[in-house]
Design a protein around this motif. Structure first.
Motif, PDB file in Angstrom:
ATOM      1  N   GLY A 224       0.564 -33.606 -11.109  1.00 20.26           N
ATOM      2  CA  GLY A 224      -0.738 -34.211 -11.409  1.00 20.26           C
ATOM      3  C   GLY A 224      -1.825 -33.746 -10.469  1.00 20.26           C
ATOM      4  N   GLY A 225      -1.548 -32.776  -9.605  1.00 18.75           N
ATOM      5  CA  GLY A 225      -2.541 -32.281  -8.661  1.00 18.75           C
ATOM      6  C   GLY A 225      -3.128 -30.953  -9.094  1.00 18.75           C
ATOM      7  N   ILE A 226      -3.841 -30.313  -8.189  1.00 17.80           N
ATOM      8  CA  ILE A 226      -4.420 -28.992  -8.434  1.00 17.80           C
ATOM      9  C   ILE A 226      -4.676 -28.349  -7.074  1.00 17.80           C
ATOM     10  CG2 ILE A 226      -6.882 -29.577  -8.394  1.00 17.80           C
ATOM     11  CD1 ILE A 226      -7.065 -27.881 -11.035  1.00 17.80           C
ATOM     12  N   ASP A 227      -4.725 -27.034  -7.041  1.00 17.41           N
ATOM     13  CA  ASP A 227      -4.980 -26.338  -5.782  1.00 17.41           C
ATOM     14  C   ASP A 227      -6.053 -25.280  -6.010  1.00 17.41           C
ATOM     15  OD1 ASP A 227      -5.031 -25.095  -3.371  1.00 17.41           O
ATOM     16  OD2 ASP A 227      -2.883 -24.724  -3.235  1.00 17.41           O
ATOM     17  N   LEU A 228      -7.246 -25.554  -5.498  1.00 18.91           N
ATOM     18  CA  LEU A 228      -8.356 -24.618  -5.627  1.00 18.91           C
ATOM     19  C   LEU A 228      -8.381 -23.595  -4.499  1.00 18.91           C
ATOM     20  CD1 LEU A 228     -11.194 -27.116  -6.627  1.00 18.91           C
ATOM     21  CD2 LEU A 228      -9.727 -25.763  -8.126  1.00 18.91           C
ATOM     22  N   SER A 229      -7.430 -23.675  -3.579  1.00 15.81           N
ATOM     23  CA  SER A 229      -7.489 -22.842  -2.378  1.00 15.81           C
ATOM     24  C   SER A 229      -6.527 -21.657  -2.424  1.00 15.81           C
ATOM     25  CB  SER A 229      -7.177 -23.688  -1.141  1.00 15.81           C
ATOM     26  OG  SER A 229      -5.834 -24.138  -1.148  1.00 15.81           O
ATOM     27  N   VAL A 230      -5.835 -21.428  -3.540  1.00 21.68           N
ATOM     28  CA  VAL A 230      -4.813 -20.378  -3.538  1.00 21.68           C
ATOM     29  C   VAL A 230      -5.411 -18.992  -3.311  1.00 21.68           C
ATOM     30  CG1 VAL A 230      -3.106 -21.631  -4.901  1.00 21.68           C
ATOM     31  CG2 VAL A 230      -4.874 -20.301  -6.058  1.00 21.68           C
ATOM     32  N   GLY A 231      -6.621 -18.750  -3.818  1.00 24.51           N
ATOM     33  CA  GLY A 231      -7.260 -17.463  -3.595  1.00 24.51           C
ATOM     34  C   GLY A 231      -7.555 -17.232  -2.122  1.00 24.51           C
ATOM     35  N   SER A 232      -8.076 -18.264  -1.452  1.00 21.82           N
ATOM     36  CA  SER A 232      -8.367 -18.154  -0.018  1.00 21.82           C
ATOM     37  C   SER A 232      -7.078 -18.069   0.790  1.00 21.82           C
ATOM     38  CB  SER A 232      -9.187 -19.367   0.438  1.00 21.82           C
ATOM     39  OG  SER A 232     -10.419 -19.432  -0.252  1.00 21.82           O
ATOM     40  N   THR A 233      -6.044 -18.790   0.349  1.00 15.70           N
ATOM     41  CA  THR A 233      -4.742 -18.702   1.027  1.00 15.70           C
ATOM     42  C   THR A 233      -4.190 -17.289   0.932  1.00 15.70           C
ATOM     43  OG1 THR A 233      -4.285 -21.014   0.481  1.00 15.70           O
ATOM     44  CG2 THR A 233      -2.406 -19.646   1.100  1.00 15.70           C
ATOM     45  N   LEU A 234      -4.344 -16.672  -0.236  1.00 13.89           N
ATOM     46  CA  LEU A 234      -3.922 -15.276  -0.415  1.00 13.89           C
ATOM     47  C   LEU A 234      -4.619 -14.374   0.596  1.00 13.89           C
ATOM     48  CD1 LEU A 234      -3.615 -13.372  -3.764  1.00 13.89           C
ATOM     49  CD2 LEU A 234      -5.089 -12.463  -1.982  1.00 13.89           C
ATOM     50  N   ALA A 235      -5.924 -14.589   0.785  1.00 12.13           N
ATOM     51  CA  ALA A 235      -6.680 -13.750   1.724  1.00 12.13           C
ATOM     52  C   ALA A 235      -6.178 -13.934   3.152  1.00 12.13           C
ATOM     53  CB  ALA A 235      -8.164 -14.090   1.628  1.00 12.13           C
ATOM     54  N   VAL A 236      -5.987 -15.179   3.572  1.00 11.99           N
ATOM     55  CA  VAL A 236      -5.532 -15.455   4.944  1.00 11.99           C
ATOM     56  C   VAL A 236      -4.136 -14.876   5.176  1.00 11.99           C
ATOM     57  CG1 VAL A 236      -4.799 -17.300   6.507  1.00 11.99           C
ATOM     58  CG2 VAL A 236      -6.967 -17.483   5.284  1.00 11.99           C
ATOM     59  N   ALA A 237      -3.264 -15.001   4.186  1.00 14.03           N
ATOM     60  CA  ALA A 237      -1.903 -14.471   4.335  1.00 14.03           C
ATOM     61  C   ALA A 237      -1.921 -12.957   4.461  1.00 14.03           C
ATOM     62  CB  ALA A 237      -1.054 -14.887   3.136  1.00 14.03           C
ATOM     63  N   GLY A 238      -2.764 -12.304   3.653  1.00  9.71           N
ATOM     64  CA  GLY A 238      -2.880 -10.855   3.755  1.00  9.71           C
ATOM     65  C   GLY A 238      -3.404 -10.426   5.106  1.00  9.71           C
ATOM     66  N   VAL A 239      -4.398 -11.153   5.607  1.00  7.70           N
ATOM     67  CA  VAL A 239      -4.941 -10.848   6.941  1.00  7.70           C
ATOM     68  C   VAL A 239      -3.858 -11.021   8.008  1.00  7.70           C
ATOM     69  CG1 VAL A 239      -6.560 -11.625   8.707  1.00  7.70           C
ATOM     70  CG2 VAL A 239      -7.308 -11.427   6.317  1.00  7.70           C
ATOM     71  N   ALA A 240      -3.109 -12.116   7.926  1.00  3.87           N
ATOM     72  CA  ALA A 240      -2.048 -12.363   8.914  1.00  3.87           C
ATOM     73  C   ALA A 240      -0.997 -11.250   8.878  1.00  3.87           C
ATOM     74  CB  ALA A 240      -1.385 -13.717   8.644  1.00  3.87           C
ATOM     75  N   GLY A 241      -0.591 -10.838   7.666  1.00  2.27           N
ATOM     76  CA  GLY A 241       0.419  -9.793   7.553  1.00  2.27           C
ATOM     77  C   GLY A 241      -0.050  -8.466   8.124  1.00  2.27           C
ATOM     78  N   VAL A 242      -1.276  -8.079   7.784  1.00  4.02           N
ATOM     79  CA  VAL A 242      -1.796  -6.795   8.269  1.00  4.02           C
ATOM     80  C   VAL A 242      -2.016  -6.826   9.780  1.00  4.02           C
ATOM     81  CG1 VAL A 242      -3.732  -5.186   8.146  1.00  4.02           C
ATOM     82  CG2 VAL A 242      -2.817  -6.201   6.050  1.00  4.02           C
ATOM     83  N   LEU A 243      -2.520  -7.942  10.303  1.00  3.99           N
ATOM     84  CA  LEU A 243      -2.717  -8.040  11.755  1.00  3.99           C
ATOM     85  C   LEU A 243      -1.381  -7.938  12.490  1.00  3.99           C
ATOM     86  CD1 LEU A 243      -5.430 -10.845  12.090  1.00  3.99           C
ATOM     87  CD2 LEU A 243      -5.701  -8.398  12.514  1.00  3.99           C
ATOM     88  N   LEU A 244      -0.355  -8.579  11.963  1.00  3.08           N
ATOM     89  CA  LEU A 244       0.965  -8.484  12.593  1.00  3.08           C
ATOM     90  C   LEU A 244       1.488  -7.047  12.528  1.00  3.08           C
ATOM     91  CD1 LEU A 244       2.678 -11.754  11.289  1.00  3.08           C
ATOM     92  CD2 LEU A 244       2.251 -11.153  13.678  1.00  3.08           C
ATOM     93  N   ALA A 245       1.331  -6.414  11.359  1.00  2.00           N
ATOM     94  CA  ALA A 245       1.845  -5.049  11.193  1.00  2.00           C
ATOM     95  C   ALA A 245       1.122  -4.064  12.102  1.00  2.00           C
ATOM     96  CB  ALA A 245       1.718  -4.632   9.730  1.00  2.00           C
ATOM     97  N   THR A 246      -0.190  -4.198  12.187  1.00  3.50           N
ATOM     98  CA  THR A 246      -0.958  -3.269  13.018  1.00  3.50           C
ATOM     99  C   THR A 246      -0.778  -3.525  14.509  1.00  3.50           C
ATOM    100  OG1 THR A 246      -2.878  -4.726  12.750  1.00  3.50           O
ATOM    101  CG2 THR A 246      -2.721  -2.835  11.275  1.00  3.50           C
ATOM    102  N   SER A 247      -0.235  -4.711  14.851  1.00  2.00           N
ATOM    103  CA  SER A 247       0.041  -4.997  16.263  1.00  2.00           C
ATOM    104  C   SER A 247       1.444  -4.532  16.659  1.00  2.00           C
ATOM    105  CB  SER A 247      -0.109  -6.492  16.536  1.00  2.00           C
ATOM    106  OG  SER A 247       0.876  -7.224  15.824  1.00  2.00           O
ATOM    107  N   GLY A 248       2.191  -3.934  15.720  1.00  2.00           N
ATOM    108  CA  GLY A 248       3.497  -3.365  16.036  1.00  2.00           C
ATOM    109  C   GLY A 248       4.686  -4.146  15.519  1.00  2.00           C
ATOM    110  N   ALA A 249       4.444  -5.258  14.813  1.00  3.08           N
ATOM    111  CA  ALA A 249       5.563  -6.052  14.283  1.00  3.08           C
ATOM    112  C   ALA A 249       6.258  -5.292  13.156  1.00  3.08           C
ATOM    113  CB  ALA A 249       5.042  -7.394  13.770  1.00  3.08           C
ATOM    114  N   PRO A 250       7.586  -5.374  13.063  1.00  3.72           N
ATOM    115  CA  PRO A 250       8.304  -4.736  11.937  1.00  3.72           C
ATOM    116  C   PRO A 250       7.840  -5.311  10.596  1.00  3.72           C
ATOM    117  CG  PRO A 250       9.827  -5.448  13.661  1.00  3.72           C
ATOM    118  CD  PRO A 250       8.493  -6.044  14.002  1.00  3.72           C
TER     119      PRO A 250
END
Length: 325
Positions: A73-99
């Motif tokens: 019965g709910g809704i989530d209007l933030s999935v697009g922004s969550t996608l952006a933050v997750a992508g940023v987190a992944g790329v920042l980790l990868a570019t900092s040397g994380a496997p």
């Protein structure tokens, strides 16, 4: 009296609801493909079919999580922004040397954390999901901008690029991931006690609470799982474009909601199926692909997709009316 007799519709509206639930969504997908085959050049080519499946994968993964939330019965209007933050987190980790696997898990964890926060406000403070996720949509987008100082971060040698650009036995990896996600969500919703609790909470949350279901825990888990799905979609998106972009996922929540409603899940909650959502996502993907092949200007594509969303909501209302009739 047999079950088939019990399921007989009682009125014209009920007849529409009954048959729409059974075969309507598949008929729309087939009709859409037939129309595009006549109107759009090269629509029926194998390469284009692969492109459609690859393009649909991100929205379909977002929509799988959205299905679970709407079932409550709910809704989530933030999935697009969550996608952006997750992508940023992944790329920042990868570019900092994380496997690569660590960067992928980091992005998924960022999405799950965003979902957990949404779920905490909805479950424990009983705030409307629309308001909570409207706010998180804004602050998460701001977070993505602040982490990158407003500029895209390109990573051509991204450690986990294969999840967005690779293939498994000739099938694009994003499509394989999408199939795995839907199998997991189908199992969770159709074959586990947790799934039954999700439907019960969406059907009548007070009745579910009186029946002994920990409704707050169910809501918290649902929003966290949906956030993790959005995080996974963000990782795939960043891997496909080999960069982190603060504008990634803008308006994706609309496509996700449209896929869920087209797939037969009631906006009021308590009724729906995740496999229907996959077909709904395919319909939107076929529509978008066909419009591109026909060289329809982008702004007209937005108008047409907006009309489709309105029609989807209208069909949902007709189905609800049919059941009450």
């Amino acid at each position: 009296m047999t079950a088939s007799v019990i399921e007989q519709p009682r009125s014209g509206a009920a007849t529409f609801s009954y048959w729409w639930d059974k075969v309507g969504i598949f008929a729309v997908l087939i009709l859409m493909c037939v129309v595009m085959a006549f109107l759009a050049p090269n629509f029926l080519s194998v390469d284009n079919a692969v492109n459609v499946a690859r393009a649909v994968s991100i929205n379909a993964i977002l929509a799988a999580g959205m299905t679970m939330i709407i079932l409550t019965g709910g809704i989530d209007l933030s999935v697009g922004s969550t996608l952006a933050v997750a992508g940023v987190a992944g790329v920042l980790l990868a570019t900092s040397g994380a496997p690569g696997p660590i960067a992928i898990l980091g992005g998924i964890a960022a999405g799950a954390l965003a979902g957990l926060i949404n779920g905490a406000f909805v479950a424990w403070l009983a705030l409307p999901a629309f308001i909570v996720t409207l706010g998180s949509m804004t602050y998460l987008r701001g977070t993505a901008y602040s982490l990158l100082d407003g500029q895209p971060l390109v990573a051509s040698d991204l450690a986990y690029r294969g999840i967005g650009n690779g293939a498994v036995a000739g099938i694009p990896t994003p499509v394989v991931v999408m199939v795995v996600v839907y199998v997991v969500f189908w199992f969770l919703l159709e074959r586990t006690r947790f799934g039954r609790h999700v439907y019960a909470v969406g059907g009548n949350i007070e009745a579910a609470r009186l029946a002994g279901i920990n409704t707050k825990r169910v809501l918290l888990l649902v929003y966290t799982i949906a956030g993790a799905a959005a995080g996974l979609a963000g990782i795939i998106f960043s891997a496909r474009v080999l960069s982190a972009q603060p504008t990634a996922g803008t308006n994706y929540e609309l496509d996700a909601i449209a896929a869920v409603v087209l797939g037969g899940t009631a906006l009021a909650g308590g009724r729906g199926r995740v496999l229907g959502t996959l077909v709904g996502a395919l319909i939107i993907g076929v529509l978008s692909n066909g419009l591109v092949l026909m060289n329809v200007p982008f702004f007209y594509q937005l108008i047409i997709k907006g009309v489709v969303i309105v029609l989807a909501v209208t069909l949902d209302s007709l189905r609800q009316f049919g059941r009450k009739g």
